[in-house]
Design a protein around this motif. Structure first.
Motif, short mmCIF file in Angstrom:
data_model
loop_
_atom_site.label_atom_id
_atom_site.label_comp_id
_atom_site.label_asym_id
_atom_site.label_seq_id
_atom_site.Cartn_x
_atom_site.Cartn_y
_atom_site.Cartn_z
N ALA B 24 8.08 -11.38 -3.63
CA ALA B 24 6.83 -11.07 -3.79
C ALA B 24 6.23 -12.16 -4.48
CB ALA B 24 5.75 -9.83 -3.17
N GLN B 25 4.64 -13.11 -4.07
CA GLN B 25 3.60 -13.59 -4.61
C GLN B 25 2.81 -13.36 -4.05
OE1 GLN B 25 2.79 -16.87 -3.77
NE2 GLN B 25 4.56 -17.53 -2.42
N ASP B 26 1.06 -13.78 -4.27
CA ASP B 26 0.33 -14.11 -3.93
C ASP B 26 -0.73 -14.79 -4.40
OD1 ASP B 26 -1.03 -11.47 -6.46
OD2 ASP B 26 -0.68 -12.64 -6.76
N MET B 27 -0.30 -16.04 -4.52
CA MET B 27 -1.05 -16.69 -4.82
C MET B 27 -0.68 -18.26 -3.96
SD MET B 27 0.86 -17.38 -8.81
CE MET B 27 2.27 -16.18 -8.21
N ASN B 28 -0.17 -17.47 -2.86
CA ASN B 28 -0.58 -18.59 -1.82
C ASN B 28 1.11 -20.20 -2.07
OD1 ASN B 28 -1.17 -19.21 0.97
ND2 ASN B 28 -2.49 -19.95 0.91
N HIS B 29 1.66 -19.88 -3.06
CA HIS B 29 2.38 -20.86 -3.28
C HIS B 29 3.06 -21.34 -1.43
CE1 HIS B 29 2.17 -19.85 -7.76
NE2 HIS B 29 0.99 -21.09 -7.43
N GLU B 30 3.68 -22.78 -1.97
CA GLU B 30 4.32 -22.77 -1.30
C GLU B 30 5.68 -22.79 -1.41
OE1 GLU B 30 2.18 -26.46 0.31
OE2 GLU B 30 3.91 -27.00 1.19
N TYR B 31 6.05 -22.60 -2.73
CA TYR B 31 7.65 -23.38 -2.81
C TYR B 31 8.07 -21.61 -3.66
CZ TYR B 31 7.23 -28.11 -1.99
OH TYR B 31 6.99 -29.71 -1.61
N MET B 32 9.09 -21.51 -3.04
CA MET B 32 9.55 -20.79 -3.77
C MET B 32 11.41 -20.64 -3.90
SD MET B 32 7.76 -16.98 -2.01
CE MET B 32 7.93 -16.00 -3.42
#
Lengths: 114, 110
Positions: B24-32
């Motif tokens: 889970a990421q909380d940086m609102n990044h599009e790419y994972m």
């Protein structure tokens, strides 16, 4: 496809010695180049980066220059410390890729002895 | 300021078991993306996603599934674990030149 080749380790140095870790790359486009460091038991941290030819990235005494003519991005430090002991990864990001991902070299373990 | 959170940190599986590695990421990044790290081979790309609802295969996708139902989450599923999947797994999120990695999951399949 894209690829990154870096010197195999481990590299063992005495404190205050000069460090060079070689990195060369193959890419179809104009990649950005990165060095990441992984300390024992931790994830990857960005050490430095360069986004175009002749750029020099630097951080914490480490430097690397983006050499397009030799497709290289060698990592250097003038005087290593015991705390620099870690695994170092060279990586590239090719803007031609559909997804925003990195291509990594195999990693070089550095051990610095007091 | 969590960045990228991976769970669990350690896991031991028996051959044939299934499990899901969470990211889970909380940086609102599009790419994972998901990578596996094996000695001498650096990090190799398993699967990646360019946005919610969109996933694609990387270099070593066999034996793994992913989904991206939300921007924040990108779980990696092992369908039937094999000893060859013993590795350290890293999730990353990115935006432009900024890549943020999780702290990794060390998986052992016995």
């Amino acid at each position: 496809g894209d690829s990154v080749t870096q010197m195999e380790g481990p590299v063992t140095l005495s404190e205050e010695a000069f460090l060079t870790i070689n990195c060369t790359y193959t890419a179809t486009g104009y990649p950005s180049l990165f060095w990441y460091v992984q300390y024992p038991g931790e994830g990857l941290q960005l050490l430095l980066k360069a986004t175009k030819a002749d750029d020099k990235g630097s951080n914490k005494g480490f430097e690397a220059t983006y050499r397009k003519e030799t497709t290289s991005f060698h990592l250097e430090k003038g005087s290593v410390q015991v705390s620099d002991s870690a695994v170092y990864f060279c990586a590239l990001r090719d803007l031609g890729n559909a997804g925003n991902m990195l291509t990594f070299g195999g990693g070089t373990r550095l051990m610095v002895k007091p | 300021n969590a960045g990228v959170t991976q769970t669990p940190k350690f896991q031991v599986l028996k051959t044939g078991q299934s499990m899901t590695l969470q990211c889970a990421q909380d940086m609102n990044h599009e790419y994972m993306s998901w990578y596996r790290q094996d000695p001498g081979m650096g990090l190799r790309l398993i699967h990646y996603s360019v946005g919610a609802g969109i996933t694609d295969q990387g270099e070593v996708p066999n034996g793994y599934n992913v989904s991206r139902s939300t921007t924040e989450d990108f779980p990696l599923r092992l369908l039937s674990a094999a000893p060859s999947q013993t590795s350290v797994y890293f999730c990353a999120s990115s935006s432009g030149q900024v890549f943020t990695f999780g702290s990794g999951t060390r998986l052992t399949v016995v």
